[in-house]
Design an enzyme around this catalytic site. Structure first.
Site, PDB file in Angstrom:
ATOM      1  N   GLU A 185       0.819  -1.208   0.000  1.00  0.00           N
ATOM      2  CA  GLU A 185       0.000   0.000   0.000  1.00  0.00           C
ATOM      3  C   GLU A 185       0.855   1.262   0.000  1.00  0.00           C
ATOM      4  O   GLU A 185       0.524   2.250  -0.661  1.00  0.00           O
ATOM      5  CB  GLU A 185      -0.914   0.029   1.235  1.00  0.00           C
TER       6      GLU A 185
ATOM      7  N   ASP B 277      27.152 -14.492 -15.084  1.00  0.00           N
ATOM      8  CA  ASP B 277      27.126 -13.221 -14.348  1.00  0.00           C
ATOM      9  C   ASP B 277      27.234 -13.438 -12.844  1.00  0.00           C
ATOM     10  O   ASP B 277      26.531 -14.285 -12.298  1.00  0.00           O
ATOM     11  CB  ASP B 277      25.802 -12.494 -14.612  1.00  0.00           C
TER      12      ASP B 277
ATOM     13  N   HIS C 141      23.587   3.760 -16.566  1.00  0.00           N
ATOM     14  CA  HIS C 141      22.544   4.234 -15.662  1.00  0.00           C
ATOM     15  C   HIS C 141      21.881   5.518 -16.142  1.00  0.00           C
ATOM     16  O   HIS C 141      20.900   5.951 -15.577  1.00  0.00           O
ATOM     17  CB  HIS C 141      23.112   4.452 -14.258  1.00  0.00           C
TER      18      HIS C 141
HETATM   19  N1  GLN Z   1      23.402 -10.124 -18.153  1.00  0.00           N
HETATM   20  C1  GLN Z   1      22.724  -9.217 -17.310  1.00  0.00           C
HETATM   21  C2  GLN Z   1      22.177  -8.063 -18.136  1.00  0.00           C
HETATM   22  O1  GLN Z   1      22.796  -7.651 -19.031  1.00  0.00           O
HETATM   23  C3  GLN Z   1      23.612  -8.681 -16.234  1.00  0.00           C
HETATM   24  C4  GLN Z   1      22.876  -7.782 -15.291  1.00  0.00           C
HETATM   25  C5  GLN Z   1      23.641  -7.397 -14.063  1.00  0.00           C
HETATM   26  O2  GLN Z   1      24.841  -7.362 -14.048  1.00  0.00           O
HETATM   27  N2  GLN Z   1      22.985  -7.041 -12.999  1.00  0.00           N
HETATM   28  O3  GLN Z   1      21.120  -7.531 -17.865  1.00  0.00           O
END
Ligand code: GLN
Ligand code: ZN
Length: 789
Positions: free
Chosen positions: A17, A600, A695
């Site tokens: 909520e 990863d 980002h």
């Molecule tokens: N292979 C993933 C991507 O490219 C790696 C993401 C990550 O490092 N958090 O989205």
């Protein structure tokens, strides 16, 4: 009579909520009053739950409109000056600007709260910071609880932890110099609580579970001497790890009680028992505030009984830490099967467990015989269930030999074979895995989940997205391609859903930051892979192009780190099970003709224990798990890994020990740190330092990326260097992505051109001939260092 209490309750609400109210306010669709109404309703509901469970007091002041550290910063009036806000007149809208930024100012920095997945806003302090007080929200919330006739027990993060977690931009400025003023501010807050009739205040000092030097330990003495003057009783709360090292010292502080985390660090009990002053309260956290399993109440009572005999009403029973880190209630889990559900306890259910423990201690165990039997039954069912223990997985785990974590040949041999097989140019370009997750892609996945489109339609659409990604990458001239991860909603969930031993809740939301919540999967049993997970997709993607297509997997440590994990076996064992499951996938991808496979591990660093002394043990099993997942392939198959954080210098030897052929890492926002780290540590394998920050939608110029590559060349010989962004591109749009990648490819080509005239491999021959000392700087020898050329 033993007392019960909690250190804090999740604030988001069982149905998130708070999130929806926040976001609606941010969009301008509701008023501040609307948001405040929702918040007050949640507080009231959560307090009532605590009172109904028979807790002796209700935790107040643990609520926050965005984050508890930010709320404390507001309460203290220590707002970052750059915003120009008047602390006393701070509005809720301004509070959110601190957290989210505004037109002029970027948001306050956010970082992880100790070793949790919760993020707090980092206080920004400077020599002129004052703590003259801010808005009265904290006090108003206490009034609310009092008005409901509840016994309010306010919670504050303590002054030393607050300072420890703050940052300062002034070079040479010692933040501890602010301590006297800060302590006075706390004293004023506490005195006000005392005047309002508050008996106990909980002061959270999780920093006391860290490695602290003499200055910081002295800070505790100084600060608490001031706090004690307020006259209110203080419960000093530590959690997340052992504070045993500091117990004797802490016991001399002028506080009336201590809370310790016996779930994370049961062994610290003895130290605290010895150190505890004769009249002090000991609050013991015996219910796991970080995990979702029902407690073994019988075992908890074994710990509590002797303590109760010794301490009587000076014993308080509690969860290990704030319940902020677990979901709110099991009530809304309707799809979880009954057996699994019977094993779980979210925040609300944990309140019930506290009640049973208190009743057992205060009225005798016969008063709760049925509940204790039920608890025994849960433990027995988890021990015996075939869903938990799978003999095949256990046998396989027992048969793991150390050589399974070793590649067939050392890196130097492998890389030659890979170069032969892959025929890549110098400074190969690639991306980290995901491409923009367009609205269409999200809609496709949602439609499939709802059953609106069938499997064939879904497959065709996803294949369409893969083909689009491949064509774009070819047009951009990238060297090693990816399929784009259109079929993945989340990199851990995607694999968890295909593995056995995993379950998913419907509403098991936990606040990550602000309005952002995550729903971690639950690893409840032995993990194995019933069938290939990504092979068809990878094979399809590879069929579209002659260039190498990277297979894309999530590593065992990250899978572990982003889940609620079993508490009935060591994390290391679960990690090894995950590693074997991923190893199977790696081998199948290789069989399917995939020559480059990326595993990863963005969460490897997050798993680091809070105490340095525990790092080696963690890193040893984490690195082994990764190696086990990767080492089943032939020399020619190239293993990549990816990590997205810049501070890895302190764990560089472990990252090297993972022995991935190539590592791609986030670096563009902190090029200097990378250089420093690599100057000191001779990283042996290939590396792709991210050359652009994903980002932000900003498209970095060719020049900027070329400069970063030049700097990377100073520490990594160019024939071991890759060119790639910082991280996956799923949050970006195609337009900026294509523009940025085009520039990135140009930057790589320009540098290749500059290097072409030079015999770059000569560097390597020379390097081989020269014995390389451990802390060798490559810069002197580096072929690309001759910038004038
Ligand atoms: N292979 C993933 C991507 O490219 C790696 C993401 C990550 O490092 N958090 O989205
Ligand atoms: Zn990343």
């Amino acid at each position: 009579m033993a007392r019960t209490h909690i250190l804090g309750f999740p604030r988001i609400g069982a149905r998130r909520e708070l999130k929806f109210a926040q976001e609606s306010f941010w969009r301008g669709e509701s008023t501040e009053a609307d948001l405040r109404t929702v918040a007050a309703g949640l507080r009231r509901r959560h307090w009532q739950l605590q009172a109904d469970s028979g807790l002796d007091s209700v935790a107040t002041g643990d609520f926050a409109y965005y984050d508890q550290m930010l709320s404390l910063t507001a309460l203290l009036g220590a707002l970052p000056r750059r915003f120009g806000f008047d602390p006393a007149g701070l509005t809720l809208a301004q509070y959110f600007e601190l957290a989210r930024g505004n037109r002029e100012q970027p948001a306050m920095e956010m970082t992880k709260w100790f070793d949790t997945n919760y993020h707090y806003l980092v206080p920004e302090l400077d020599p002129a910071t004052r703590f003259d007080g801010g808005p009265d929200w904290f006090f108003e919330e206490i009034e609310e609880a009092l008005a409901l006739g509840l016994k309010a027990r306010p919670v504050l993060i303590g002054p030393v932890t607050y300072l420890w977690l703050s940052k300062t931009h002034e070079a040479g400025f010692d933040k501890l110099s602010l301590l006297p003023q800060l302590a006075q501010a706390y004293q004023r807050i506490l005195a006000r609580l005392k005047a309002r009739g508050i008996e106990w205040v909980q002061i959270d000092e999780p920093a006391l579970s860290l490695d602290l030097d003499a200055d910081w330990l002295n800070a505790y003495d100084q600060a608490y001497a001031a706090l004690a003057r307020s006259g209110v009783k203080l419960l000093l709360a530590t959690y997340f790890d052992s504070a045993a090292d500091h117990a004797a010292r802490a016991a001399t502080l002028p506080v009336q009680g201590f809370h310790i985390d016996l779930v994370r660090a049961p062994a610290q009990l003895d130290a605290w028992r010895h150190a505890l002053p004769a009249d002090a309260v000991l609050s013991v956290g015996v219910i796991d505030g970080r995990n979702i399993w029902r407690s073994d109440l019988r075992r908890a009572l074994d710990t509590l009984r002797p303590l109760h005999a010794e301490l009587g009403e000076r014993l308080w029973v509690a969860p290990s830490c704030s319940l902020l880190h677990v979901p709110v209630s099991l009530e809304h889990e309707v799809r979880l099967d009954a057996e699994l559900k019977s094993w779980l306890a979210f925040a609300t259910e944990k309140l019930g467990e506290l009640r049973v423990l208190a009743t057992a201690l205060n009225q005798g165990e016969t008063a709760v015989a049925a509940q204790l039997e039920a608890s025994d039954a849960v433990q027995a069912s988890r021990r015996q269930s075939r869903r938990v223990v799978n003999p095949r997985v256990q046998q396989r785990l027992a048969a793991v030999t150390p050589d399974m974590a070793e590649r067939a040949s050392p890196f130097d041999t492998r890389i030659e074979r890979q170069r032969q097989a892959l025929q890549l140019p110098l400074l190969p370009t690639t991306t980290i895995g995901s491409f923009p997750q367009t609205t269409a892609i999200r809609q496709t996945r949602a439609a499939f989940r709802r059953g609106d489109i069938g499997a064939l339609e879904y497959l065709q659409r996803i294949r369409g997205d893969i083909e689009l990604a491949v064509r774009k990458q070819e047009a951009l001239g990238l060297d090693v391609l990816v399929h784009g991860e259109a079929e993945r909603n989340d990199m851990a969930e995607y694999f968890g859903e295909q593995l056995c031993g995993y379950a998913f809740t419907e509403n098991g939301w936990v606040q990550s930051y602000g309005s952002r919540c995550v729903k971690p999967p639950v690893i409840y049993g032995d993990v194995y892979r019933p069938e290939p997970m990504t092979v068809d997709t990878a094979r399809y993607a590879q069929s579209l192009t002659d260039r190498p297509m990277k297979g894309m997997l999530t590593g065992p440590v990250t899978m572990l780190q982003w889940s609620f994990v079993r508490d009935d076996q060591p994390r290391a064992d679960t990690a090894r099970q995950l590693a074997l499951a991923i190893r199977d996938e790696v081998c199948d991808l290789e069989q399917a003709g995939i020559r480059v496979i990326q595993i990863d591990e963005p969460a490897l660093r997050e798993g680091l224990p809070l105490r340095r002394a525990d790092w080696d043990a963690y890193l040893a099993w984490a690195v082994t798990a990764f190696r086990l997942s990767a080492a089943g392939v032939a020399d020619q198959t190239q293993i990549h890994t990816h990590m997205c954080y810049a501070e890895f210098n302190d764990i560089l030897p472990s990252i090297a020990a993972m022995d991935a052929d190539v590592i791609t890492i986030e670096t563009s926002r902190s090029a200097m740190e990378l250089l420093e780290g690599f100057g000191d540590f001779d990283y042996p394998n290939e590396i792709g330092p991210g050359v652009y920050d994903i980002h932000s939608p900003r498209v970095p110029s060719v020049d900027a990326m070329e400069k970063l590559l030049d700097r990377a060349c100073e520490v990594v010989p160019p024939q071991r260097l890759w060119v790639n962004p910082d991280c996956g591109l799923k949050t970006r749009g195609w337009e900026e992505t294509e523009a940025a990648l085009a520039n990135m490819v140009s930057a790589a080509r320009k540098l290749r051109g500059r290097l072409a005239g030079q015999d770059v491999l000569a560097w390597k021959r020379v390097a081989r001939q020269q014995a390389v000392p451990a802390a060798h700087h490559h810069s002197a020898d580096c072929a690309c260092n001759s910038r004038a050329a």
